[in-house]
Design a protein around this motif. Structure first.
Motif, PDB file in Angstrom:
ATOM      1  N   VAL A   1      38.909  30.649  39.289  1.00 30.70           N
ATOM      2  CA  VAL A   1      40.294  30.223  39.094  1.00 30.70           C
ATOM      3  C   VAL A   1      40.870  30.783  37.785  1.00 30.70           C
ATOM      4  O   VAL A   1      41.943  31.404  37.795  1.00 30.70           O
ATOM      5  CB  VAL A   1      40.415  28.690  39.149  1.00 30.70           C
ATOM      6  CG1 VAL A   1      41.816  28.242  38.748  1.00 30.70           C
ATOM      7  CG2 VAL A   1      40.083  28.181  40.554  1.00 30.70           C
ATOM      8  N   PRO A   2      40.200  30.582  36.626  1.00 33.24           N
ATOM      9  CA  PRO A   2      40.743  31.195  35.400  1.00 33.24           C
ATOM     10  C   PRO A   2      40.834  32.713  35.490  1.00 33.24           C
ATOM     11  O   PRO A   2      41.792  33.306  34.985  1.00 33.24           O
ATOM     12  CB  PRO A   2      39.746  30.774  34.318  1.00 33.24           C
ATOM     13  CG  PRO A   2      39.086  29.546  34.863  1.00 33.24           C
ATOM     14  CD  PRO A   2      39.006  29.771  36.335  1.00 33.24           C
ATOM     15  N   GLY A   3      39.847  33.336  36.138  1.00 31.06           N
ATOM     16  CA  GLY A   3      39.884  34.789  36.286  1.00 31.06           C
ATOM     17  C   GLY A   3      41.101  35.247  37.064  1.00 31.06           C
ATOM     18  O   GLY A   3      41.764  36.234  36.699  1.00 31.06           O
ATOM     19  N   ALA A   4      41.407  34.536  38.149  1.00 29.64           N
ATOM     20  CA  ALA A   4      42.577  34.883  38.955  1.00 29.64           C
ATOM     21  C   ALA A   4      43.864  34.699  38.158  1.00 29.64           C
ATOM     22  O   ALA A   4      44.796  35.511  38.247  1.00 29.64           O
ATOM     23  CB  ALA A   4      42.607  34.041  40.223  1.00 29.64           C
ATOM     24  N   LEU A   5      43.923  33.631  37.358  1.00 25.38           N
ATOM     25  CA  LEU A   5      45.115  33.372  36.558  1.00 25.38           C
ATOM     26  C   LEU A   5      45.291  34.416  35.452  1.00 25.38           C
ATOM     27  O   LEU A   5      46.407  34.869  35.186  1.00 25.38           O
ATOM     28  CB  LEU A   5      45.045  31.971  35.946  1.00 25.38           C
ATOM     29  CG  LEU A   5      45.081  30.811  36.949  1.00 25.38           C
ATOM     30  CD1 LEU A   5      44.929  29.477  36.218  1.00 25.38           C
ATOM     31  CD2 LEU A   5      46.369  30.835  37.761  1.00 25.38           C
ATOM     32  N   VAL A   6      44.180  34.807  34.829  1.00 26.66           N
ATOM     33  CA  VAL A   6      44.250  35.844  33.790  1.00 26.66           C
ATOM     34  C   VAL A   6      44.696  37.166  34.398  1.00 26.66           C
ATOM     35  O   VAL A   6      45.545  37.878  33.830  1.00 26.66           O
ATOM     36  CB  VAL A   6      42.883  36.005  33.097  1.00 26.66           C
ATOM     37  CG1 VAL A   6      42.859  37.268  32.232  1.00 26.66           C
ATOM     38  CG2 VAL A   6      42.566  34.786  32.254  1.00 26.66           C
ATOM     39  N   LEU A   7      44.147  37.489  35.551  1.00 24.22           N
ATOM     40  CA  LEU A   7      44.507  38.742  36.217  1.00 24.22           C
ATOM     41  C   LEU A   7      45.985  38.740  36.616  1.00 24.22           C
ATOM     42  O   LEU A   7      46.694  39.742  36.448  1.00 24.22           O
ATOM     43  CB  LEU A   7      43.624  38.931  37.447  1.00 24.22           C
ATOM     44  CG  LEU A   7      43.663  40.280  38.167  1.00 24.22           C
ATOM     45  CD1 LEU A   7      43.480  41.423  37.194  1.00 24.22           C
ATOM     46  CD2 LEU A   7      42.579  40.314  39.237  1.00 24.22           C
ATOM     47  N   THR A   8      46.453  37.601  37.118  1.00 26.96           N
ATOM     48  CA  THR A   8      47.869  37.483  37.478  1.00 26.96           C
ATOM     49  C   THR A   8      48.745  37.593  36.230  1.00 26.96           C
ATOM     50  O   THR A   8      49.783  38.279  36.239  1.00 26.96           O
ATOM     51  CB  THR A   8      48.125  36.141  38.175  1.00 26.96           C
ATOM     52  OG1 THR A   8      47.301  36.048  39.353  1.00 26.96           O
ATOM     53  CG2 THR A   8      49.584  36.018  38.580  1.00 26.96           C
ATOM     54  N   GLY A   9      48.327  36.922  35.149  1.00 29.22           N
ATOM     55  CA  GLY A   9      49.084  37.006  33.908  1.00 29.22           C
ATOM     56  C   GLY A   9      49.158  38.424  33.371  1.00 29.22           C
ATOM     57  O   GLY A   9      50.212  38.862  32.881  1.00 29.22           O
ATOM     58  N   PHE A  10      48.060  39.159  33.469  1.00 24.86           N
ATOM     59  CA  PHE A  10      48.050  40.546  32.999  1.00 24.86           C
ATOM     60  C   PHE A  10      49.032  41.381  33.807  1.00 24.86           C
ATOM     61  O   PHE A  10      49.783  42.188  33.246  1.00 24.86           O
ATOM     62  CB  PHE A  10      46.643  41.122  33.111  1.00 24.86           C
ATOM     63  CG  PHE A  10      46.514  42.532  32.624  1.00 24.86           C
ATOM     64  CD1 PHE A  10      46.272  42.806  31.289  1.00 24.86           C
ATOM     65  CD2 PHE A  10      46.655  43.600  33.499  1.00 24.86           C
ATOM     66  CE1 PHE A  10      46.174  44.114  30.828  1.00 24.86           C
ATOM     67  CE2 PHE A  10      46.554  44.910  33.049  1.00 24.86           C
ATOM     68  CZ  PHE A  10      46.319  45.172  31.707  1.00 24.86           C
ATOM     69  N   ALA A  11      49.028  41.191  35.125  1.00 23.18           N
ATOM     70  CA  ALA A  11      49.942  41.952  35.986  1.00 23.18           C
ATOM     71  C   ALA A  11      51.393  41.651  35.652  1.00 23.18           C
ATOM     72  O   ALA A  11      52.242  42.557  35.662  1.00 23.18           O
ATOM     73  CB  ALA A  11      49.655  41.640  37.451  1.00 23.18           C
ATOM     74  N   VAL A  12      51.687  40.388  35.330  1.00 23.40           N
ATOM     75  CA  VAL A  12      53.067  40.004  35.006  1.00 23.40           C
ATOM     76  C   VAL A  12      53.473  40.532  33.634  1.00 23.40           C
ATOM     77  O   VAL A  12      54.554  41.125  33.470  1.00 23.40           O
ATOM     78  CB  VAL A  12      53.222  38.468  35.074  1.00 23.40           C
ATOM     79  CG1 VAL A  12      54.588  38.046  34.547  1.00 23.40           C
ATOM     80  CG2 VAL A  12      53.030  37.972  36.508  1.00 23.40           C
ATOM     81  N   VAL A  13      52.628  40.312  32.643  1.00 26.12           N
ATOM     82  CA  VAL A  13      52.964  40.725  31.269  1.00 26.12           C
ATOM     83  C   VAL A  13      53.131  42.243  31.175  1.00 26.12           C
ATOM     84  O   VAL A  13      54.026  42.744  30.472  1.00 26.12           O
ATOM     85  CB  VAL A  13      51.871  40.239  30.288  1.00 26.12           C
ATOM     86  CG1 VAL A  13      52.069  40.848  28.913  1.00 26.12           C
ATOM     87  CG2 VAL A  13      51.889  38.718  30.200  1.00 26.12           C
TER      88      VAL A  13
END
Length: 222
Positions: free
Chosen positions: A170-182
């Motif tokens: 779950v944290p990995g998916a959120l970090v990956l999503t955040g990276f894509a957005v930022v």
């Protein structure tokens, strides 16, 4: 069936939930073995409660569902010669592998495709690439999505963290999503497919579930 359900209510909701958790830990062995194990654990809890312990005390003294399930899983392996652990490549981990592959693909695309254009002294327009433009230091930010996709898989390889795979996924998916957005203004979109795959993987069950027909047995028994 109704007698078993009523009797379970006498034991209490916490005991029923505990017994179901024990049976869920045993999801990789046959239903008959799970039922026998559940019955044995339930008898133990009944004895403890009959001797004056509260339901919470009986559960605490019995141990965590995973600890209680361990000997039954080992007994099944000893008797059959088959592994009782769920396979590493569950559907969730297959999707996580896809997410990791998409991250690697995103990194390659980011470095192989031109990131912009520049005009040299003679007025010629040239394509610019990340590595020549920024140097080796540009590799560091890309370790973030790579780690976010790889760590959940590494956690699944280690027996002690395998059951807690979702705590990493779950944290990995959120970090990956955040990276894509930022980073969406530059290379972030290259990692959007990986982020979607990681979110799907985190939402999938990390271990086999008790089949619908078997859940009926759980309900009937408690």
């Amino acid at each position: 069936m109704m007698e078993g359900r009523a009797d379970s209510q006498v034991l209490g909701a916490s005991v029923s939930a505990y017994l179901h958790s024990v049976e869920a830990e045993l999801a990789t062995i046959p239903r008959s073995d799970r039922r026998d194990a559940r019955a044995a654990v339930e008898d133990h809890l009944r004895e403890s409660i009959a001797k004056g312990a509260s339901a919470s005390e009986a559960i605490r003294d019995t141990g965590s569902p995973r600890t209680v399930a361990g000997p039954y899983l080992q007994a099944y392996e000893d008797r059959t010669g088959r592994r009782a652990e769920p396979p590493f490549l569950t559907p969730a981990r297959v999707v996580q592998l896809i997410a990791l592959a998409l991250v690697v693909a995103g990194i390659l695309v980011a470095f192989l495709l031109p990131g912009g254009v520049s005009v040299d002294g003679s007025g010629r327009v040239r394509s610019t690439y990340l590595l020549p433009q920024y140097g080796p230091g540009i590799l560091v930010p890309f370790l973030i999505p790579l780690a976010a996709a790889a760590i959940p898989l590494l956690a699944g390889l280690w027996r002690r963290t395998r059951s807690h795979w979702r705590l990493f996924a779950v944290p990995g998916a959120l970090v990956l999503t955040g990276f894509a957005v930022v980073a969406s203004a530059s290379v972030g979109w290259y990692f959007a497919p990986a982020a979607v795959a990681a979110l799907v993987a985190a939402a999938l069950p990390g271990r086999p579930r008790i089949a619908a027909g078997d859940r009926a047995v759980v309900t009937a028994e408690g």
